[in-house]
Design an enzyme around this catalytic site. Structure first.
Site, PDB file in Angstrom:
ATOM      1  N   SER A 190      35.251  27.613  23.240  1.00  8.44           N
ATOM      2  CA  SER A 190      33.859  27.405  22.827  1.00  8.44           C
ATOM      3  C   SER A 190      33.432  28.127  21.558  1.00  8.44           C
ATOM      4  O   SER A 190      32.339  27.871  21.045  1.00  8.44           O
ATOM      5  CB  SER A 190      32.908  27.791  23.968  1.00  8.44           C
ATOM      6  OG  SER A 190      32.903  26.785  24.944  1.00  8.44           O
ATOM      7  N   SER A 204      31.103  25.084  23.258  1.00  6.02           N
ATOM      8  CA  SER A 204      29.677  25.113  23.538  1.00  6.02           C
ATOM      9  C   SER A 204      28.870  25.950  22.548  1.00  6.02           C
ATOM     10  O   SER A 204      27.639  25.852  22.523  1.00  6.02           O
ATOM     11  CB  SER A 204      29.440  25.652  24.944  1.00  6.02           C
ATOM     12  OG  SER A 204      29.910  26.992  25.061  1.00  6.02           O
ATOM     13  N   LYS A 223      24.034  33.540  20.575  1.00  6.26           N
ATOM     14  CA  LYS A 223      23.985  32.335  21.423  1.00  6.26           C
ATOM     15  C   LYS A 223      22.985  32.557  22.558  1.00  6.26           C
ATOM     16  O   LYS A 223      22.846  33.692  23.051  1.00  6.26           O
ATOM     17  CB  LYS A 223      25.401  32.100  21.978  1.00  6.26           C
ATOM     18  CG  LYS A 223      25.608  30.840  22.793  1.00  6.26           C
ATOM     19  CD  LYS A 223      27.106  30.712  23.138  1.00  6.26           C
ATOM     20  CE  LYS A 223      27.416  29.530  24.010  1.00  6.26           C
ATOM     21  NZ  LYS A 223      28.872  29.394  24.278  1.00  6.26           N
TER      22      LYS A 223
END
Lengths: 433, 48
Positions: free
Chosen positions: A173, A149, A73
């Site tokens: 997330s 996210s 990420k």
């Protein structure tokens, strides 16, 4: 080409059936063909890494991820790349001078890092629509959000654009996008994977974890990242708890998750117990206060007032302002801390009455980009995932129910701290349904 | 939160809101409104 389990693919690479360079080229080609999903922000020096691993393998290297292409990420540092956190305010930041600890662990075992995945701006969100690089599309239905996210990581795994990806989870997330995209996602016990070099949102809840296509890959990634060995546990006859306060948030799809979970767990002789943890209904408020107080503090030195006004998105501005507001009202922070402490006690008590707690991961399937969600749907969108974050407990989301239209809802399994072995063993039962 | 307090808080948050002040004020206040649920849970009770 069908993507194997990581352990099988590693074996093929080590035995010379395929090289890391060849498999990396295959993934890079897939990423190129699936650009519209928008799940990558930055591509890295993957071919160079793959060639270096191939050379090491010829010299006898047998790392547990030898030659395996993965993604991270874009809130994790990778030497020489810019970590943007999906925000305009960091787009022109200096390249990172070092790798984050999680990347060091992956590299030490021979992983090839393909690229850095798209995300909600500063990991604040659960739809992956707030990135300055544009929204990420759900591969199961391009008109729907992938969740967030860590939406880019979930999509990269779901669309078979990498073998595994790292996400970060503060209130759901990793687990919620895993549920929306039909993949496995683990939020490990708080502190079990070193978060140094990851951009902090709320350090009391932030936890790096893997997203994978199956539980075995998840277990392997967790072992590499945490340095811990897990064991297989006999799940026959375990006592599984269900929290009654969650029931008012169920819909037809999430009720199916509970039905399916009970059906398959009873096949293994598991028994069920209804548990009560009333404070889970206040999890979003505890998260709003304590999470945003830390977020506001973490973002305080980024940019001038003018830059922050122009370059931060609405969600980030909202959370930073709320954070500063509650920091100016210590009585609100104190109250949230007391409710947090109560929630931890309730969950401890609940986990003393059973071996693990099962719930849906998310209150619904992935929603559409233009869906007009009610205030209640937004407020309670992370109700099933936030309590484990607040209490620092490990939680695994595994695909459980697939609707006729292909959309998925995961089952979330929560256990006592450092009980990842139990999560993986129970998670496998869901895969074999 | 009053408008006056909001003006102070955005200063602390270092966010130049420009012409967007009223809209952000409404967004933030709507979110803060949901915090009243904390009052339904008695932290003291848990400590015993």
């Amino acid at each position: 080409m069908r993507i194997d389990r990581i352990s099988d693919l590693r074996q093929k690479i080590l035995s010379g059936v395929i090289s890391s360079e060849e498999i990396t080229l295959e993934f890079l080609s897939r990423i190129e063909k699936n650009k519209k999903l928008n799940c990558f922000i930055t591509m890295l020096d993957a071919l160079e890494q793959a060639r270096a691993v191939d050379k090491k393998i010829k010299d006898g290297f047998v790392g547990r991820l030898a030659g395996i292409p993965v993604a991270i990420k874009d809130n994790m540092r990778y030497k020489g790349s810019v970590t943007t956190c999906g925000s305009a305010i960091l787009q022109d930041a200096l390249p990172d001078a070092y790798d984050c600890e999680a990347v060091k662990k992956l590299k030490a075992e021979g992983a090839v890092i393909l690229g850095k995945t798209n995300m909600d701006e500063f990991a604040m969100g659960s739809s992956n629509t707030s990135s300055v690089f544009g929204p990420v599309l759900n591969p199961l239905d391009n008109g729907r959000v992938p969740g967030g996210s860590s939406g880019g990581s979930a999509v990269a795994v779901s669309a078979e654009l990498c073998c595994a990806a790292l996400g970060s989870d503060t209130g759901g997330s990793i687990r919620q996008p895993a549920s929306y995209c039909g993949v496995v996602g683990l939020k490990p016990t708080l502190g079990s994977i070193d978060g140094n070099g990851m951009f902090a949102l709320s350090q009391d809840m932030d936890q790096i974890g893997p997203l994978t296509r199956n539980v075995d890959d998840c277990k392997l990634m967790f072992e590499v990242l945490s340095g811990r060995k897990t064991v297989d546990i006999d799940c026959r006859g375990l006592k599984i708890g269900f929290i009654k306060e969650f029931e008012s948030r169920y819909n037809d799809d999430t009720r199916k998750v509970i039905e399916k979970a009970k059906e398959l767990l009873s096949d293994f002789g598991c028994t069920f117990v209804e548990l009560s943890a009333p404070s889970v209904n206040a999890a979003f408020a505890v998260y709003l206060v304590l999470g945003n107080a830390q977020s506001a503090n973490n973002l305080r030195n980024i940019g001038t007032s003018e830059e922050r006004g122009k370059k931060l998105g609405d969600e980030v501005k909202k959370r930073v302002i709320i954070g500063e507001y509650v920091l100016s009202h210590p009585e609100i922070v104190d109250k949230a801390k007391r409710v947090k402490s109560g929630m931890i006690s309730e969950l401890d008590r609940a986990l003393n009455e059973c071996d693990a707690i099962v719930s849906p991961t998310a209150p619904s399937v992935a929603f559409t980009f233009d869906e007009n969600r009610s205030k209640d749907e937004i407020v309670y969108s992370d109700i099933f995932t936030q309590p484990a974050s607040i209490a620092g407990l490990p939680a695994l989301s595994v695909p459980c129910y697939t609707r006729n239209d292909g959309l998925t809802v995961g089952a979330q399994i929560v256990a006592r701290k450092n009980s990842e072995s139990l999560l993986f063993s129970l998670g496998r039962l869901f895969e074999n349904q | 939160m009053t408008k006056q307090e909001f003006d102070i808080i955005i200063g602390k948050a270092k966010i130049d809101v420009g012409n967007d002040c009223d809209r952000l004020f409404n967004i933030v206040n709507a979110a803060l409104g949901s915090l009243c649920i904390l009052e339904e849970y008695d932290g003291d009770a848990y400590e015993n």
